[in-house]
Design an enzyme around this catalytic site. Structure first.
Site, PDB file in Angstrom:
ATOM      1  CB  ALA A 249       0.282 -53.979 -84.256  1.00 29.61           C
TER       2      ALA A 249
ATOM      3  N   GLY B 132       7.641 -60.374 -80.560  1.00 30.13           N
ATOM      4  CA  GLY B 132       6.689 -61.385 -81.000  1.00 30.13           C
ATOM      5  C   GLY B 132       7.390 -62.548 -81.672  1.00 30.13           C
TER       6      GLY B 132
ATOM      7  CD  GLU C  79      32.457 -68.235 -63.154  1.00 29.02           C
ATOM      8  OE1 GLU C  79      32.943 -67.984 -62.041  1.00 29.02           O
ATOM      9  OE2 GLU C  79      33.061 -68.847 -64.046  1.00 29.02           O
TER      10      GLU C  79
END
Length: 387
Positions: free
Chosen positions: A278, A347, A371
């Site tokens: 990116a 993402g 639990e």
């Protein structure tokens, strides 16, 4: 002190990991999208049951039980390591082949049953040929399990049970229920709660209770359910104590499952951010991403030693109630953070059903409540400080 995993446990882990890759992964890959459905189909259930039987034949499924009932006598630490590997595999069906912390698996509480009752009810479970359900929780008794209202009255015909249990995992397919009921309303948890083996034909499964995960529990009702005297597990009035004896080991197994799942989420996210680019560089080169995963790594290693130490203490015959609460709190919260961070750095892909992180995120969210919820563990821990 130099802590090392014993060589025999290292070999056991290697054998179990090989089983997961050889037997479980091909079946899971063959099922494809069926594993992502809101309801587990009969095809998935049948596959899980067959894998359970294979695991039992190879000695993994009920390995934590003693040899005299068909188990392998594997220590708490050894079982903890196998449960960790179950989670770390990322396989949905891996949870079917390892007993703990699955409430459908043979409960060690049944070791306190009379020998002929163990042969009748426990032995098939050990062989992976049946399942049980653990019936403790009620609409008015969750974290405060001592507040259960299901009653047990002794008559000439045996014990007669009346009441409702809910959030009971696996009740629809169980062969019997391990039920906790009040036989003395004044004594309650101090000698007034008894454990019973209740055959399937003595209770009604009335409704499914949908959860955020892909496993949905059930509500079951007892209306004059009658069981013979020999179906009492342990001593009359001391069923709650019987269950509590195995609580610490159970917390180690829940912690181990969280540890393994967190490790899987971390590795999945690391692989993704190394490959996904990116703004002209791999995502992992951004400190905003890398530092989140670094935090996860630190928390996993901290959880690992907390969990292993708890298991070791149980094997030494100690009763580490405080440490078990610490592990239950820290590991479940840690694993949820790990899954959430991994989902965030993935993402949009992290939200997709075909990506395992989303399923793990939902499953771990449940573990923060079941639990003993996180807030209950904080209460126990704060009391140890005198607060």
């Amino acid at each position: 002190m130099d802590f090392r995993i014993p060589e025999e446990l290292t070999q056991l882990r290697a054998s179990y990991r090989s089983f997961l890759e050889r037997e479980v992964r091909p079946v899971e890959e063959g099922l494809g999208d069926a594993l992502n459905a809101d309801h587990l189909s009969d095809e998935v259930r049948d596959a899980a049951h067959e894998l359970r039987r294979r695991s039992a034949r190879e000695g993994f499924y009920a390995c934590y039980l003693p040899e005299e009932v068909g188990g392998q006598g594997v220590s708490t630490l050894g079982t903890t390591l196998l449960v960790e590997d179950t989670g770390a595999s990322g396989l949905r069906l891996a949870q079917a082949v390892m007993g703990p912390p699955n409430p459908e698996a043979p409960s060690p509480v049944l070791l306190d049953a009379q020998p002929h009752i163990r042969d009748r009810y426990l032995s098939p479970l050990v062989r992976g040929e049946g399942s049980m359900c653990f019936a403790l929780t009620e609409p008015e008794a969750g974290s405060d399990a001592q507040a259960i209202r299901t009653s047990a009255e002794h008559t000439s015909a045996g014990w007669v049970l009346n009441g409702t249990k809910h959030y009971i995992t696996g009740a629809d397919g169980a062969d019997f229920a391990l039920v906790f009921a009040v036989n003395d309303a004044e004594k309650r948890a101090h000698g007034g709660i008894t454990a019973f083996v209740v055959p399937r034909d003595q209770y009604a499964v009335v409704r499914q209770q949908r959860t955020v995960s892909d496993t949905h529990p059930y509500e079951i009702v007892f209306e004059d359910a009658t069981v013979p005297d020999d179906h009492v597990v342990g001593e009359v009035g001391f069923g709650f104590y019987t269950a509590m004896r195995f609580l610490n080991a159970g917390r180690a197994y829940i912690g181990a499952m969280c540890l393994g799942l967190a490790q899987f989420c971390l590795e999945y996210a690391v692989d993704h951010v190394k490959q996904r680019t990116a703004f002209g560089k791999p995502l992992g080169k951004n400190q905003g991403v890398a530092f989140q995963l670094a935090d996860t790594k630190v928390e996993i290693e901290a959880a690992r030693w907390l969990t292993y130490h708890l298991a070791w203490q149980v094997d030494q015959g100690e009763v580490p109630m405080l440490d078990s609460s610490i592990v239950k709190l820290y590991d479940t919260e840690m694993a949820f953070r790990a899954a959430d961070r991994s989902m965030q750095v993935l993402g949009g892909a992290g939200l997709m059903r075909e990506v395992p992180i989303e399923r793990i995120w939902r499953f771990i969210r449940i573990l923060r409540i079941v639990e003993g919820a996180s807030e209950v563990q904080k209460l126990v821990i704060s009391r140890s400080l005198g607060l």
